[in-house]
Design a protein around this motif. Structure first.
Motif, PDB file in Angstrom:
ATOM      1  N   TYR A 188       0.817  -1.209   0.000  1.00 27.82           N
ATOM      2  CA  TYR A 188       0.000   0.000   0.000  1.00 27.82           C
ATOM      3  C   TYR A 188       0.857   1.267   0.000  1.00 27.82           C
ATOM      4  O   TYR A 188       0.511   2.263  -0.646  1.00 27.82           O
ATOM      5  N   ASN A 189       1.977   1.227   0.706  1.00 30.05           N
ATOM      6  CA  ASN A 189       2.789   2.448   0.816  1.00 30.05           C
ATOM      7  C   ASN A 189       3.616   2.743  -0.430  1.00 30.05           C
ATOM      8  O   ASN A 189       4.369   3.719  -0.456  1.00 30.05           O
ATOM      9  N   THR A 190       3.488   1.898  -1.475  1.00 28.29           N
ATOM     10  CA  THR A 190       4.190   2.163  -2.740  1.00 28.29           C
ATOM     11  C   THR A 190       3.241   2.597  -3.856  1.00 28.29           C
ATOM     12  O   THR A 190       3.693   2.950  -4.946  1.00 28.29           O
ATOM     13  N   TYR A 191       1.930   2.564  -3.584  1.00 32.27           N
ATOM     14  CA  TYR A 191       0.962   2.861  -4.640  1.00 32.27           C
ATOM     15  C   TYR A 191       0.668   4.358  -4.698  1.00 32.27           C
ATOM     16  O   TYR A 191       0.203   4.952  -3.728  1.00 32.27           O
ATOM     17  N   LEU A 192       0.940   4.937  -5.857  1.00 31.33           N
ATOM     18  CA  LEU A 192       0.643   6.344  -6.102  1.00 31.33           C
ATOM     19  C   LEU A 192      -0.232   6.455  -7.352  1.00 31.33           C
ATOM     20  O   LEU A 192       0.234   6.240  -8.470  1.00 31.33           O
ATOM     21  N   PRO A 193      -1.504   6.773  -7.191  1.00 31.99           N
ATOM     22  CA  PRO A 193      -2.343   6.972  -8.382  1.00 31.99           C
ATOM     23  C   PRO A 193      -1.923   8.233  -9.121  1.00 31.99           C
ATOM     24  O   PRO A 193      -1.202   9.076  -8.565  1.00 31.99           O
ATOM     25  N   PRO A 194      -2.323   8.393 -10.364  1.00 35.26           N
ATOM     26  CA  PRO A 194      -1.948   9.579 -11.131  1.00 35.26           C
ATOM     27  C   PRO A 194      -2.313  10.871 -10.401  1.00 35.26           C
ATOM     28  O   PRO A 194      -3.434  11.030  -9.913  1.00 35.26           O
ATOM     29  N   GLY A 195      -1.343  11.766 -10.299  1.00 33.65           N
ATOM     30  CA  GLY A 195      -1.582  13.054  -9.677  1.00 33.65           C
ATOM     31  C   GLY A 195      -1.390  13.097  -8.170  1.00 33.65           C
ATOM     32  O   GLY A 195      -1.397  14.178  -7.571  1.00 33.65           O
ATOM     33  N   ALA A 196      -1.195  11.934  -7.541  1.00 36.29           N
ATOM     34  CA  ALA A 196      -1.037  11.903  -6.084  1.00 36.29           C
ATOM     35  C   ALA A 196       0.412  12.137  -5.694  1.00 36.29           C
ATOM     36  O   ALA A 196       1.333  11.667  -6.368  1.00 36.29           O
ATOM     37  N   GLU A 197       0.612  12.854  -4.601  1.00 38.10           N
ATOM     38  CA  GLU A 197       1.956  13.101  -4.092  1.00 38.10           C
ATOM     39  C   GLU A 197       2.300  12.175  -2.935  1.00 38.10           C
ATOM     40  O   GLU A 197       3.471  11.962  -2.637  1.00 38.10           O
ATOM     41  N   GLN A 198       1.269  11.635  -2.283  1.00 40.32           N
ATOM     42  CA  GLN A 198       1.457  10.716  -1.169  1.00 40.32           C
ATOM     43  C   GLN A 198       0.588   9.482  -1.390  1.00 40.32           C
ATOM     44  O   GLN A 198      -0.488   9.577  -1.986  1.00 40.32           O
ATOM     45  N   PRO A 199       1.031   8.301  -0.932  1.00 39.33           N
ATOM     46  CA  PRO A 199       0.188   7.106  -1.047  1.00 39.33           C
ATOM     47  C   PRO A 199      -1.139   7.340  -0.318  1.00 39.33           C
ATOM     48  O   PRO A 199      -1.136   7.760   0.845  1.00 39.33           O
ATOM     49  N   PRO A 200      -2.268   7.101  -0.980  1.00 43.25           N
ATOM     50  CA  PRO A 200      -3.569   7.393  -0.360  1.00 43.25           C
ATOM     51  C   PRO A 200      -4.047   6.332   0.622  1.00 43.25           C
ATOM     52  O   PRO A 200      -4.984   6.571   1.376  1.00 43.25           O
ATOM     53  N   PHE A 201      -3.414   5.141   0.592  1.00 41.58           N
ATOM     54  CA  PHE A 201      -3.887   4.048   1.436  1.00 41.58           C
ATOM     55  C   PHE A 201      -2.847   3.699   2.501  1.00 41.58           C
ATOM     56  O   PHE A 201      -1.676   3.457   2.194  1.00 41.58           O
ATOM     57  N   ASN A 202      -3.308   3.645   3.725  1.00 38.18           N
ATOM     58  CA  ASN A 202      -2.466   3.226   4.835  1.00 38.18           C
ATOM     59  C   ASN A 202      -3.344   2.487   5.843  1.00 38.18           C
ATOM     60  O   ASN A 202      -3.570   2.957   6.964  1.00 38.18           O
ATOM     61  N   PRO A 203      -3.845   1.295   5.456  1.00 32.81           N
ATOM     62  CA  PRO A 203      -4.746   0.560   6.353  1.00 32.81           C
ATOM     63  C   PRO A 203      -4.052   0.176   7.654  1.00 32.81           C
ATOM     64  O   PRO A 203      -2.824   0.087   7.725  1.00 32.81           O
ATOM     65  N   ALA A 204      -4.854  -0.088   8.656  1.00 38.10           N
ATOM     66  CA  ALA A 204      -4.332  -0.475   9.964  1.00 38.10           C
ATOM     67  C   ALA A 204      -3.598  -1.815   9.870  1.00 38.10           C
ATOM     68  O   ALA A 204      -3.911  -2.667   9.023  1.00 38.10           O
ATOM     69  N   TYR A 205      -2.605  -1.985  10.709  1.00 34.39           N
ATOM     70  CA  TYR A 205      -1.869  -3.241  10.826  1.00 34.39           C
ATOM     71  C   TYR A 205      -2.859  -4.391  11.073  1.00 34.39           C
ATOM     72  O   TYR A 205      -3.819  -4.214  11.830  1.00 34.39           O
ATOM     73  N   PRO A 206      -2.664  -5.557  10.439  1.00 34.76           N
ATOM     74  CA  PRO A 206      -1.492  -5.984   9.652  1.00 34.76           C
ATOM     75  C   PRO A 206      -1.700  -5.870   8.143  1.00 34.76           C
ATOM     76  O   PRO A 206      -1.016  -6.545   7.381  1.00 34.76           O
ATOM     77  N   HIS A 207      -2.610  -5.053   7.699  1.00 34.93           N
ATOM     78  CA  HIS A 207      -2.965  -5.002   6.280  1.00 34.93           C
ATOM     79  C   HIS A 207      -2.018  -4.063   5.532  1.00 34.93           C
ATOM     80  O   HIS A 207      -2.283  -2.872   5.378  1.00 34.93           O
ATOM     81  N   ASP A 208      -0.900  -4.609   5.065  1.00 36.19           N
ATOM     82  CA  ASP A 208       0.140  -3.780   4.451  1.00 36.19           C
ATOM     83  C   ASP A 208       0.210  -3.903   2.940  1.00 36.19           C
ATOM     84  O   ASP A 208       0.970  -3.177   2.295  1.00 36.19           O
ATOM     85  N   GLU A 209      -0.579  -4.808   2.353  1.00 37.35           N
ATOM     86  CA  GLU A 209      -0.536  -4.970   0.906  1.00 37.35           C
ATOM     87  C   GLU A 209      -1.839  -5.553   0.394  1.00 37.35           C
ATOM     88  O   GLU A 209      -2.640  -6.113   1.147  1.00 37.35           O
ATOM     89  N   VAL A 210      -2.048  -5.404  -0.892  1.00 37.47           N
ATOM     90  CA  VAL A 210      -3.131  -6.086  -1.580  1.00 37.47           C
ATOM     91  C   VAL A 210      -2.481  -7.120  -2.485  1.00 37.47           C
ATOM     92  O   VAL A 210      -1.438  -6.853  -3.104  1.00 37.47           O
ATOM     93  N   ALA A 211      -3.059  -8.318  -2.548  1.00 40.65           N
ATOM     94  CA  ALA A 211      -2.443  -9.408  -3.314  1.00 40.65           C
ATOM     95  C   ALA A 211      -3.497 -10.161  -4.112  1.00 40.65           C
ATOM     96  O   ALA A 211      -4.615 -10.377  -3.624  1.00 40.65           O
ATOM     97  N   SER A 212      -3.147 -10.535  -5.330  1.00 37.65           N
ATOM     98  CA  SER A 212      -4.015 -11.346  -6.181  1.00 37.65           C
ATOM     99  C   SER A 212      -3.647 -12.808  -6.031  1.00 37.65           C
ATOM    100  O   SER A 212      -2.496 -13.183  -6.228  1.00 37.65           O
ATOM    101  N   TYR A 213      -4.640 -13.621  -5.680  1.00 33.52           N
ATOM    102  CA  TYR A 213      -4.455 -15.060  -5.540  1.00 33.52           C
ATOM    103  C   TYR A 213      -5.300 -15.776  -6.588  1.00 33.52           C
ATOM    104  O   TYR A 213      -6.418 -15.332  -6.895  1.00 33.52           O
ATOM    105  N   VAL A 214      -4.773 -16.857  -7.120  1.00 32.17           N
ATOM    106  CA  VAL A 214      -5.504 -17.611  -8.143  1.00 32.17           C
ATOM    107  C   VAL A 214      -5.393 -19.111  -7.889  1.00 32.17           C
ATOM    108  O   VAL A 214      -4.519 -19.576  -7.158  1.00 32.17           O
TER     109      VAL A 214
END
Length: 250
Positions: free
Chosen positions: A221-247
């Protein structure tokens, strides 16, 4: 998108009596010992399921909480998220766990996607009038493009699990696992070759991994910058530090 505690985009239908607002037809799996049944969500259940989501998923999913999507409203209200949820429900593939008196204990919203749906998701994000939900849709579209599972696995259709939630008073009873297993069985019965879950919650990622799904893409989450953003918009509470695709291949 999944609720914070484990929640998760069947075999032959059987009959089941006496479950209140849920009809007898459409039972997917049952067990008197576990105290609930899993049934297919039909149009007559849509408002019941939507009300369940307002009281659970809308309020506790990590991204929703992070951006304060529904603020202090109880139940959670967000017309754009409701429209998004209804789009999945209307595919007719979603499942819900219900108690003997017909109360919804959990639900999993399922949909079958094709590669061109990625552009539709991006369009929804671009045109979304709600700035908070626009952020979430933009992240989901970004993940879709980066994971690119249709091309990666050379499949035309993917069984998606975009939303999944269990009532906060019913967690720890195996409801999420049962919903996920029946969703995978449903995908198998439809001859869809691949199941995919985007896990915004660490707990959901742990649950799907135990059921044989494997990660193919992750984004801190702390590496995602949408177009035009200067700071990462997502900082969920611990322990949710990433989004992951599982298949999982079927």
């Amino acid at each position: 998108m999944q609720s914070n505690p484990v929640v998760v985009r069947a075999s032959q239908l059987s009959h089941w009596a006496n479950i209140g607002t849920v009809s007898r037809e459409g039972c997917v799996s049952s067990s008197s010992s576990r105290g609930y049944e899993i049934v297919r969500v039909k149009p007559e259940h849509y408002e019941q399921v939507m009300d369940f989501l307002r009281h659970n998923f809308f309020l506790d999913e990590p991204l929703n909480v992070c951006v304060q999507l529904v603020g202090d409203s109880r139940p959670g209200t967000c017309p754009e998220l409701e429209e998004f949820s209804m789009g999945a429900l209307q595919q007719g593939l979603s499942l819900m766990a219900v108690s003997p008196d017909g109360a919804v204990l959990g639900c999993v919203l399922n949909a079958v996607s094709q590669h061109e749906d990625i552009e539709e998701l991006q369009r929804l994000a671009d045109e979304c009038p709600n700035p908070k939900f626009k952020l979430i849709l933009g992240l989901l579209a970004h993940i879709e493009k980066e994971a690119d599972v249709h091309h990666r696995f050379d499949v035309e259709r993917v069984f998606e699990i975009p939303m999944l939630s269990v009532d906060s008073n019913c967690r720890g009873r195996g409801i999420a696992t049962a919903l996920l297993r029946d969703a995978v069985e449903l995908a198998t019965s439809l001859n869809v070759p691949l199941v995919r879950v985007d896990c915004s919650s660490k707990f959901t990622a742990m649950a799907v991994a135990k059921l044989g799904l494997e990660p193919v893409y992750n984004l801190k989450y702390n590496t995602y910058l949408p177009p035009g953003a200067e700071q990462p918009p997502f900082n969920p509470a611990y322990p949710h530090d990433e989004v992951a695709s599982y298949v999982k291949r079927l």
